[in-house]
Design a protein around this motif. Structure first.
Motif, PDB file in Angstrom:
ATOM      1  N   ARG A  55       9.284 -44.207  75.307  1.00  9.15           N
ATOM      2  CA  ARG A  55      10.326 -44.503  76.292  1.00  9.15           C
ATOM      3  C   ARG A  55       9.840 -45.589  77.243  1.00  9.15           C
ATOM      4  N   ASN A  93      19.040 -50.043  72.478  1.00  8.09           N
ATOM      5  CA  ASN A  93      18.175 -48.878  72.673  1.00  8.09           C
ATOM      6  C   ASN A  93      18.147 -48.390  74.118  1.00  8.09           C
ATOM      7  N   LEU A  95      18.806 -46.232  77.119  1.00 10.74           N
ATOM      8  CA  LEU A  95      19.176 -44.822  77.250  1.00 10.74           C
ATOM      9  C   LEU A  95      19.910 -44.531  78.550  1.00 10.74           C
ATOM     10  N   ALA A 154      14.702 -46.552  74.681  1.00 10.93           N
ATOM     11  CA  ALA A 154      13.857 -46.042  73.606  1.00 10.93           C
ATOM     12  C   ALA A 154      13.105 -47.215  72.990  1.00 10.93           C
TER      13      ALA A 154
END
Length: 168
Positions: A55, A93, A95, A154
Motif C-alpha cells: 500500500r 490502483n 484506494l 495499491a
C-alpha cells in the motif's frame, strides 16, 4: 546398509527442507515489514510518499496558491500522478482519497473541485464501479492554499518486495 543410506538421505532432505522453509518465511516477513520511502526527496517534516505491505501513502499535495481552486486541484492531482508513477503504480490502483477544502460551504468551489477530480478519474473508472473511497472535509489551510489532496493506492505485486530506494 541400503536402509541406513535411505534414512540418512531422508533426514538430510528434511533438514534442507526445514532450512529452506525457515529462510523463505524469514525473507517474506522481512519483505512485508519493509517500509519504502520516496527517493531524492529532501524531507521537511514528512516523506513525499511511503509504502508498506503493498500500500502506498502520499503526503498532502497542493498546487500553486496564486492560482484558482480549479488550477490548484489540477496541479495537486498532477503531483499525485507523478508520485504514483515514481512508486510503480497508477491511478487505477487508487484506494482512497482525502480532500481538504478551505471553503467547503461554497457550493461553487465544491463543484469546481469535483469537476477536476471527476475528470481526473474518468479514464480509469469509466464504469463507475471501482471508484476509490473519498472523504472531503473543510479545513483552515494556510498560505493561500484552497485545496489539499492526499491518497493511498495499491502497489502491483512486483513492486511490493523491492528494497528501500536510496535517498539522494
Amino acid at each position: 546398509k541400503r536402509m541406513v543410506a535411505v534414512a540418512v538421505i531422508t533426514h538430510a532432505i528434511a533438514i534442507v527442507s526445514a532450512l529452506l522453509t525457515h529462510h523463505l518465511v524469514t525473507h517474506q516477513k522481512s519483505r512485508r515489514l519493509e517500509i519504502r520511502r520516496a527517493p531524492g526527496f529532501k524531507p521537511w517534516r514528512m516523506s513525499k510518499w511511503t509504502s508498506y505491505g503493498g500500500r502506498l501513502e502520499t503526503q498532502g499535495l497542493v498546487g500553486d496558491p496564486s492560482t484558482s481552486l480549479r488550477e490548484q486541484t489540477s496541479q495537486a492531482l498532477d503531483k499525485l500522478d507523478d508520485i504514483l508513477e515514481e512508486a510503480g503504480t497508477c491511478r487505477s490502483n487508487i484506494l482512497h482519497v482525502t480532500i481538504w477544502l478551505v471553503d467547503i460551504e461554497n457550493a461553487t468551489a465544491y463543484d469546481e473541485m469535483n469537476a477536476v477530480y471527476d475528470a481526473y478519474l474518468a479514464d480509469c473508472y469509466a464504469d463507475g464501479e471501482r471508484l476509490p473511497t473519498r472523504v472531503c472535509v473543510g479545513a483552515a489551510l494556510t498560505g493561500g492554499f484552497a485545496v489539499e489532496i492526499r491518497a493511498s493506492a495499491a502497489l502491483p505485486l512486483h513492486s511490493v518486495g523491492r528494497k528501500e530506494l536510496p535517498n539522494s
